[in-house]
Design an enzyme around this catalytic site. Structure first.
Site, mmCIF file in Angstrom:
data_model
loop_
_atom_site.group_PDB
_atom_site.id
_atom_site.type_symbol
_atom_site.label_atom_id
_atom_site.label_comp_id
_atom_site.label_asym_id
_atom_site.label_seq_id
_atom_site.Cartn_x
_atom_site.Cartn_y
_atom_site.Cartn_z
ATOM 1 N N ASP A 138 0.860 -1.179 0.000
ATOM 2 C CA ASP A 138 0.000 0.000 0.000
ATOM 3 C C ASP A 138 0.895 1.228 0.000
ATOM 4 O O ASP A 138 1.957 1.239 0.631
ATOM 5 C CB ASP A 138 -0.958 0.000 1.195
ATOM 6 C CG ASP A 138 -0.242 -0.037 2.533
ATOM 7 O OD1 ASP A 138 0.107 1.040 3.052
ATOM 8 O OD2 ASP A 138 -0.039 -1.147 3.060
ATOM 9 N N ASP A 178 -9.971 2.965 5.659
ATOM 10 C CA ASP A 178 -8.845 2.922 6.598
ATOM 11 C C ASP A 178 -9.284 3.656 7.857
ATOM 12 O O ASP A 178 -9.343 4.886 7.894
ATOM 13 C CB ASP A 178 -7.644 3.594 5.942
ATOM 14 C CG ASP A 178 -6.423 3.673 6.859
ATOM 15 O OD1 ASP A 178 -6.513 3.255 8.022
ATOM 16 O OD2 ASP A 178 -5.377 4.174 6.385
ATOM 17 N N GLU A 207 -8.414 3.969 11.820
ATOM 18 C CA GLU A 207 -7.341 3.642 12.768
ATOM 19 C C GLU A 207 -7.028 4.851 13.636
ATOM 20 O O GLU A 207 -7.814 5.788 13.711
ATOM 21 C CB GLU A 207 -6.096 3.209 11.995
ATOM 22 C CG GLU A 207 -5.608 4.257 10.989
ATOM 23 C CD GLU A 207 -4.285 3.899 10.350
ATOM 24 O OE1 GLU A 207 -3.286 3.859 11.092
ATOM 25 O OE2 GLU A 207 -4.251 3.659 9.113
#
Length: 280
Positions: A79, A168, A170
């Site tokens: 990534d 994503d 987090e």
């Protein structure tokens, strides 16, 4: 004879005392829990620079190479985000990397400035590729961010080469770990995002997270495991405990190897399974 003093001394003393009191109060405030010091403020990165796995080293493992004792077939992928700049995709391909995820957006305020080189470049060397969105739940709604993502590179097409988009979710690099949300509010925000993404694309978004963050910020909610593939982050020799609701992981981000080649990941299966995820 008595000495007559100027009338300016007392007001001056009062101003000094008031100033000293104010300074003392400010000093006290800076010692209170949650108060931001100048040093803390200096470490907050610029908006838009967040990237996948930014908080993993500090929270979910400190590195290590995955064990080779398993017989399960894994397919290597990377990534990348804007901090990698122009990526040498041919070099990665020749090293065995067969798929890639590229950061497309963050919040509703940032688009990856290297997106075209990274997204098109990975495709041109033969990789299966997709895009991810770095969530900032404290700035706008889940629906708003899902729409922004789809409108700026996060779409999907059934061509066998395009992976579904990734949420994503987090650690917050800009402030409070859980973005100031309760666990219930965070679950609601994530649900808002994935529902909107599916309505726009027909695909269930992959959820990227780390087990410790998921426990802290969603209460280890088990409500996404039957619909959304899991991309779990843990920098260690084993993947460890998974978040509630997921019996298996689809992708494991196992290391952050530096700014030139991106983070490295194992897809849980052979290349034909990567193609299957792309096709839906």
């Amino acid at each position: 004879m008595p000495v007559h003093r100027s009338g300016t001394a007392a007001p001056a003393r009062r101003r000094l005392f008031a100033g000293g009191t104010l300074l003392a109060a400010l000093a006290l405030l800076l010692t209170l829990p949650g108060a931001a010091s100048a040093a803390d403020t200096a470490t907050v990165p610029e908006r838009g620079t967040a990237r996948m796995g930014q908080g993993v080293i500090a929270h979910d493992g400190q590195g290590g190479t995955p064990s080779t004792g398993t017989s399960a077939v894994q397919t290597e992928g990377v990534d990348v985000a804007s901090h990698q700049g122009n990526v040498a995709w041919s070099t990665l391909w020749n090293s065995g990397v067969k798929w890639a995820y590229v950061k497309a957006t963050e919040g509703t305020y940032y688009k990856n400035t290297y997106f075209t080189q990274q997204y098109t470049g990975s495709y041109n060397v033969g990789m299966i590729r997709g895009t991810y969105h770095f969530a900032t739940p404290d700035t706008t709604s889940g629906a708003a961010q899902a729409n922004y993502f789809v409108d700026n590179g996060g779409g999907w097409s059934k061509d066998g080469r395009t992976l579904p988009g990734v949420l994503d979710i987090e650690w917050n690099p800009y402030g409070a770990q859980c973005y100031g949300k309760t666990q219930a509010a965070m679950v609601s925000w994530i649900r808002d995002f994935v529902n909107t993404y599916k309505a726009r694309t027909g695909r269930d978004a992959v959820i990227y997270t780390a087990t410790s963050w998921w426990k802290d910020c969603t209460g280890n909610n088990a409500g996404f495991g039957t619909t959304n593939p899991l991309w779990v982050a843990r920098y260690n020799t084993t993947v460890g405990e998974l978040p509630a609701g997921w019996g298996v992981y689809t992708i494991w981000q196992y290391t952050s190897s530096g700014p030139t080649v991106g983070d490295h990941n194992h897809f849980n299966g052979a290349l034909d399974r990567v193609v299957a995820l792309a096709n839906g």
